[in-house]
Write a protein that holds these residues in place. Structure first.
Motif, mmCIF file in Angstrom:
data_model
loop_
_atom_site.group_PDB
_atom_site.id
_atom_site.type_symbol
_atom_site.label_atom_id
_atom_site.label_comp_id
_atom_site.label_asym_id
_atom_site.label_seq_id
_atom_site.Cartn_x
_atom_site.Cartn_y
_atom_site.Cartn_z
ATOM 1 N N CYS B 125 28.851 -12.916 -11.143
ATOM 2 C CA CYS B 125 28.136 -11.812 -11.804
ATOM 3 C C CYS B 125 27.970 -10.642 -10.844
ATOM 4 O O CYS B 125 28.130 -9.488 -11.211
ATOM 5 N N LYS B 126 27.645 -10.954 -9.612
ATOM 6 C CA LYS B 126 27.295 -9.899 -8.661
ATOM 7 C C LYS B 126 28.516 -9.128 -8.132
ATOM 8 O O LYS B 126 28.474 -7.909 -8.037
ATOM 9 N N GLY B 132 29.575 -7.159 -17.044
ATOM 10 C CA GLY B 132 28.213 -6.721 -16.730
ATOM 11 C C GLY B 132 28.159 -5.229 -16.443
ATOM 12 O O GLY B 132 27.227 -4.538 -16.858
ATOM 13 N N GLY B 136 26.282 -3.709 -19.339
ATOM 14 C CA GLY B 136 24.918 -3.571 -18.821
ATOM 15 C C GLY B 136 24.756 -2.384 -17.886
ATOM 16 O O GLY B 136 23.934 -1.494 -18.126
ATOM 17 N N GLY B 137 25.562 -2.364 -16.817
ATOM 18 C CA GLY B 137 25.398 -1.351 -15.781
ATOM 19 C C GLY B 137 25.524 0.070 -16.290
ATOM 20 O O GLY B 137 24.609 0.886 -16.115
ATOM 21 N N LEU B 147 16.756 4.131 -12.503
ATOM 22 C CA LEU B 147 17.701 3.222 -11.846
ATOM 23 C C LEU B 147 18.682 3.959 -10.943
ATOM 24 O O LEU B 147 19.260 3.371 -10.031
ATOM 25 N N ALA B 150 18.864 3.849 -7.118
ATOM 26 C CA ALA B 150 19.167 2.524 -6.546
ATOM 27 C C ALA B 150 20.667 2.251 -6.472
ATOM 28 O O ALA B 150 21.087 1.227 -5.932
ATOM 29 N N LEU B 151 21.480 3.160 -7.005
ATOM 30 C CA LEU B 151 22.923 2.897 -7.021
ATOM 31 C C LEU B 151 23.484 2.948 -5.610
ATOM 32 O O LEU B 151 23.237 3.891 -4.867
ATOM 33 N N LEU B 154 27.449 -1.551 -4.061
ATOM 34 C CA LEU B 154 27.767 -2.625 -5.008
ATOM 35 C C LEU B 154 28.124 -2.045 -6.379
ATOM 36 O O LEU B 154 29.092 -2.489 -7.016
ATOM 37 N N PHE B 155 27.366 -1.050 -6.802
ATOM 38 C CA PHE B 155 27.651 -0.435 -8.095
ATOM 39 C C PHE B 155 29.020 0.267 -8.052
ATOM 40 O O PHE B 155 29.808 0.152 -8.995
ATOM 41 N N LYS B 158 31.711 -2.325 -8.226
ATOM 42 C CA LYS B 158 31.858 -2.888 -9.579
ATOM 43 C C LYS B 158 32.465 -1.866 -10.545
ATOM 44 O O LYS B 158 33.206 -2.220 -11.449
#
Lengths: 48, 268
Positions: B125-126, B132, B136-137, B147, B150-151, B154-155, B158
């Motif tokens: 998932c991560k 996701g 979701g993201g 939000l 916080a990016l 990792l974002f 992905k």
């Protein structure tokens, strides 16, 4: 694979699967799934 | 922002991020990893039993008909751009990758790679799941200003994976399903014994190979109708000129091509 063996295998796996589901639900695992699924999963969306 | 009703006690059969604002059910891969990463180690009976039941009832019929991400890839492939056909040798090897993803990223690392506090990380998932990010993201970041600060890396990682997935889906048929999807890998293990399956009437089959030509997953439905790679989309059933292929459920034909089956003629 012989038809009879295949059907027996199917029934056995299905019975085991349903048994596990019921056992897990009785032990509160469905509640754990629920608690995770109703919150934003930071790892899933790439923020965690 | 997310649905929080009782349906979230249950998983949906296909890939479906539960952080999607439109998700009504839980993701089976996410739920499995969540159970495996818990501090108190125990066998995830509920989710594993659910996956087992879904696999033995429908197998990869779920990939073909019930997975939202499969639909996204299917639609992307309809965009009229030149298509790539991966050479068979490479394609066959790459198909094993999804089993490695299942064993290493979904089960192995979340179970054994523990933080000093005892909890694990949902590696698939991560670090890998583009579902996701897409479901979701992207919508959550677009809808929620809070939000955005916080990016981080990792974002971006992905998003890069999602972009690769989108672009490759335009030129390769369902690349995520073929090579990466751990859920498809799990369901494929039950193709041979699943209740819903594809049957071949060997008497009616004229071995013309039309079904293989129609199969975008590169399966030979006349020889291996329940191959681990078959997503049971039904294209072969529609293409078969002899009406020899059909969907069956618990041994009973439920959906054929509607064509009259020819009787096999033996020439002496």
């Amino acid at each position: 694979m012989k038809e009879k063996q295949r059907k027996t295998g199917t029934m056995l796996v299905l019975a085991a699967a349903l048994g596990m589901c019921i056992f897990g639900a009785v032990n509160g695992e469905a509640e754990e799934v629920f608690l995770k699924a109703v919150k934003i999963c930071m790892e899933c969306i790439g923020l965690g | 922002m997310l649905y929080g009703g009782p349906l979230k006690h249950f998983c949906v059969p296909g890939m479906n991020c539960y952080s999607c604002p439109g998700a009504l059910g839980a993701c089976p891969v996410g739920a499995l990893q969540n159970a495996l990463t818990a501090r108190r180690r125990r066998f995830p009976f509920y989710v594993f039993g659910y996956l087992l039941a879904a696999g033995v009832i429908a197998g990869r019929f779920i990939c073909g008909w019930l997975c939202l991400f499969g639909l996204v890839q299917e639609l992307l492939y309809k965009i009229p751009v030149p298509k790539i056909r991966i050479p068979e040798k490479i394609d066959r090897k790459l198909r094993y990758l999804k089993y490695a993803v299942l064993v290493v990223l979904v089960i192995g690392l979340p179970l054994f790679w523990r933080s000093p506090y005892g909890s694990g990380t949902p590696f698939f998932c991560k670090f890998l799941c583009p579902v996701g990010t897409l479901e979701g993201g992207v919508p959550l970041v677009l809808l929620n200003r809070a939000l955005r600060p916080a990016l981080g890396w990792l974002f971006r990682w992905k998003m890069l994976l999602l972009l690769l997935c989108v672009l490759s889906s335009m030129v390769i048929y369902r690349p995520f399903c073929k090579y990466i999807c751990p859920l498809g890998a799990f369901y494929s293990l039950f193709q041979k014994i699943s209740v819903v399956r594809i049957e071949v009437n060997t008497d009616a089959c004229i071995r013309c190979g039309t079904c293989a030509g129609a199969c975008a997953m590169n399966v030979r439905p006349d020889q291996a109708p329940n191959s681990t790679e078959c997503i049971r989309c039904g294209e072969c059933i529609r293409a078969c000129p002899a009406g020899a292929l059909s969907f069956s459920c618990a041994g009973k034909e439920i959906l054929g091509s509607g064509k009259k089956q020819r009787k096999k003629v033996t020439v002496k």
